[in-house]
Design an enzyme around this catalytic site. Structure first.
Site, short mmCIF file in Angstrom:
data_model
loop_
_atom_site.label_atom_id
_atom_site.label_comp_id
_atom_site.label_asym_id
_atom_site.label_seq_id
_atom_site.Cartn_x
_atom_site.Cartn_y
_atom_site.Cartn_z
N LYS A 7 14.19 -25.26 53.88
CA LYS A 7 14.65 -24.92 52.65
C LYS A 7 13.98 -23.80 51.89
O LYS A 7 14.47 -22.96 51.15
CB LYS A 7 14.39 -26.53 51.86
CG LYS A 7 14.96 -27.54 52.23
CD LYS A 7 14.64 -28.87 51.69
CE LYS A 7 13.11 -29.42 51.94
NZ LYS A 7 13.05 -29.79 53.38
N ARG A 29 13.39 -35.93 46.01
CA ARG A 29 13.28 -36.77 47.30
C ARG A 29 13.39 -38.20 47.31
O ARG A 29 13.14 -38.70 48.43
CB ARG A 29 11.70 -36.27 47.90
CG ARG A 29 12.02 -35.05 48.74
CD ARG A 29 10.36 -34.85 49.07
NE ARG A 29 10.30 -34.14 50.30
CZ ARG A 29 9.90 -32.84 50.59
NH1 ARG A 29 9.83 -31.95 49.27
NH2 ARG A 29 9.73 -32.09 51.70
N ARG A 71 4.99 -23.68 63.22
CA ARG A 71 4.29 -23.01 62.16
C ARG A 71 2.76 -23.72 61.96
O ARG A 71 1.93 -22.96 61.50
CB ARG A 71 5.32 -23.63 61.01
CG ARG A 71 4.58 -23.21 59.67
CD ARG A 71 5.29 -23.39 58.33
NE ARG A 71 5.49 -24.80 58.13
CZ ARG A 71 6.16 -25.39 56.84
NH1 ARG A 71 6.96 -24.54 56.51
NH2 ARG A 71 6.11 -26.51 56.91
N ARG A 107 -1.69 -25.66 57.60
CA ARG A 107 -1.11 -26.89 56.89
C ARG A 107 -1.49 -28.20 57.77
O ARG A 107 -1.04 -28.22 58.88
CB ARG A 107 0.18 -26.87 56.56
CG ARG A 107 0.45 -26.02 55.52
CD ARG A 107 1.86 -25.85 55.23
NE ARG A 107 2.73 -27.02 54.75
CZ ARG A 107 3.97 -26.93 54.53
NH1 ARG A 107 4.55 -25.94 54.23
NH2 ARG A 107 4.60 -28.30 54.37
N ARG A 153 6.49 -37.48 58.25
CA ARG A 153 7.33 -36.81 57.35
C ARG A 153 8.94 -37.21 57.54
O ARG A 153 9.47 -37.42 56.48
CB ARG A 153 7.00 -35.46 57.28
CG ARG A 153 5.59 -35.12 56.93
CD ARG A 153 5.19 -33.67 57.19
NE ARG A 153 5.94 -32.53 56.51
CZ ARG A 153 5.75 -31.23 56.74
NH1 ARG A 153 5.05 -31.04 57.75
NH2 ARG A 153 6.61 -30.46 56.21
P1 B4P Z 1 10.76 -24.29 55.67
O1 B4P Z 1 11.61 -23.45 55.16
O2 B4P Z 1 9.12 -23.94 55.32
O3 B4P Z 1 10.71 -25.93 55.65
P2 B4P Z 1 10.99 -26.60 54.46
O4 B4P Z 1 12.50 -27.12 54.61
O5 B4P Z 1 10.74 -26.08 53.22
O6 B4P Z 1 9.88 -28.02 54.55
P3 B4P Z 1 8.81 -28.69 54.13
O7 B4P Z 1 9.05 -30.34 54.23
O8 B4P Z 1 7.60 -28.13 55.06
O9 B4P Z 1 8.52 -28.47 52.73
P4 B4P Z 1 7.66 -29.19 51.27
O10 B4P Z 1 6.84 -28.09 50.99
O11 B4P Z 1 8.98 -29.24 50.43
O12 B4P Z 1 10.81 -24.17 57.32
C1 B4P Z 1 9.86 -24.75 58.20
C2 B4P Z 1 9.67 -23.79 59.32
O13 B4P Z 1 10.68 -23.59 60.13
C3 B4P Z 1 9.19 -22.39 59.07
O14 B4P Z 1 8.12 -22.22 60.00
C4 B4P Z 1 10.16 -21.29 58.93
O15 B4P Z 1 9.84 -20.09 59.49
C5 B4P Z 1 11.03 -22.10 60.25
N1 B4P Z 1 12.37 -21.87 60.04
C6 B4P Z 1 13.44 -21.81 58.92
N2 B4P Z 1 14.32 -21.83 59.25
C7 B4P Z 1 14.42 -21.42 60.62
C8 B4P Z 1 15.76 -20.91 61.52
N3 B4P Z 1 16.91 -20.82 61.02
N4 B4P Z 1 15.31 -20.62 62.78
C9 B4P Z 1 13.97 -21.02 63.27
N5 B4P Z 1 12.94 -21.17 62.47
C10 B4P Z 1 13.21 -21.21 61.29
O16 B4P Z 1 7.03 -30.44 51.63
C11 B4P Z 1 5.64 -30.51 52.13
C12 B4P Z 1 5.21 -31.93 51.46
O17 B4P Z 1 4.91 -31.60 50.08
C13 B4P Z 1 6.11 -33.03 51.66
O18 B4P Z 1 5.61 -33.86 52.90
C14 B4P Z 1 5.35 -34.14 50.35
O19 B4P Z 1 4.10 -34.74 50.76
C15 B4P Z 1 5.07 -33.04 49.46
N6 B4P Z 1 6.13 -33.19 48.46
C16 B4P Z 1 6.91 -32.03 48.20
N7 B4P Z 1 7.93 -32.24 47.11
C17 B4P Z 1 7.99 -33.56 46.99
C18 B4P Z 1 8.38 -34.55 46.11
N8 B4P Z 1 9.66 -34.09 45.38
N9 B4P Z 1 8.13 -35.78 46.11
C19 B4P Z 1 7.19 -36.07 46.59
N10 B4P Z 1 6.65 -35.51 47.60
C20 B4P Z 1 6.75 -34.24 47.58
#
Ligand code: B4P
Length: 190
Positions: A14, A89, A128, A134, A146
């Protein structure tokens, strides 16, 4: 105004995709995870509270998250539209977002979900974790928690937006560029 909810399990990409889409479509990007991490880095009361949940891989409580999100949206109402990354979420968050949009004579145009296998998610996040510093990327157990929080509390939101005919699923595996193209086709069709 195009308002997009970018959806998917942890590690679905995302945050990665939002970086490209915000420029391409001139949208304001809100990542609740990034806002929490900014507050943790600056040791604010919100950051200290969020950290206790995030480090375990749990969701931060709804009330805290919703108030924070409302404030960011209200401060940026002059934008062309929003990309919500990591919000909503839970069911309560989805209802709060609808209410906030309605108050501003707007609506969510689409939820676009990145669909990725659990094994791929785990390997992306462990990878990552080698450099991100993290805590929530640091062990397989925390990552599994998660993912399980996602299936227990978040995945149901597919129904919430399907009922409104606003749910679009996209294959989230492949190169970053190919996935950006898939997401762009959906946004252009709205
Ligand atoms: P990202 O792009 O970083 O992943 P994400 O979907 O944004 O997920 P995440 O769950 O970590 O984020 P959030 O901060 O929302 O990609 C992950 C990895 O994959 C990276 O290293 C990237 O380079 C790699 N990648 C991406 N695309 C790729 C591809 N096509 N091929 C290969 N590799 C690839 O959440 C973190 C925490 O914050 C949650 O657990 C929760 O505790 C809290 N939180 C956030 N929002 C919340 C909410 N609304 N309510 C309650 N808690 C919340």
């Amino acid at each position: 105004m195009k308002n997009i909810v970018l959806f998917g399990p942890p590690g679905a990409g995302k945050g990665t995709q939002a970086e490209f889409l915000k420029t391409k479509f001139n949208l304001f990007h809100i990542s609740t995870g990034d806002v929490f991490r900014f507050n943790i880095k600056n040791s604010t009361p919100l950051g200290l509270l969020a950290k206790s949940f995030m480090d375990k891989g749990d969701l931060v409580p709804d009330e805290v998250t919703i108030n924070m999100l409302n404030e960011v949206v209200r401060n940026n109402l002059d934008s062309n539209g929003f990309i919500f990354d990591g919000f909503p979420r839970t069911n309560n968050q989805a209802e709060a977002l609808d209410k906030l949009m309605a108050e501003n004579d707007s609506t969510i145009s689409a939820m676009i979900a990145l669909e990725v296998d659990d094994e791929v998610l785990i390997s992306r996040l462990l990878e990552r974790g080698k450099t991100s510093g993290r805590v929530d990327d640091s062990t397989k157990d925390i990552i599994q928690n998660r993912i399980s929080e996602y299936y227990k509390k978040t995945a149901i939101l597919k129904n919430f937006y399907t009922k409104k005919n606003r749910y679009f699923g996209v294959n989230g595996e492949g190169s970053v560029k190919v996935i950006t193209d898939r997401l762009s086709s959906v946004i252009e069709s709205l």
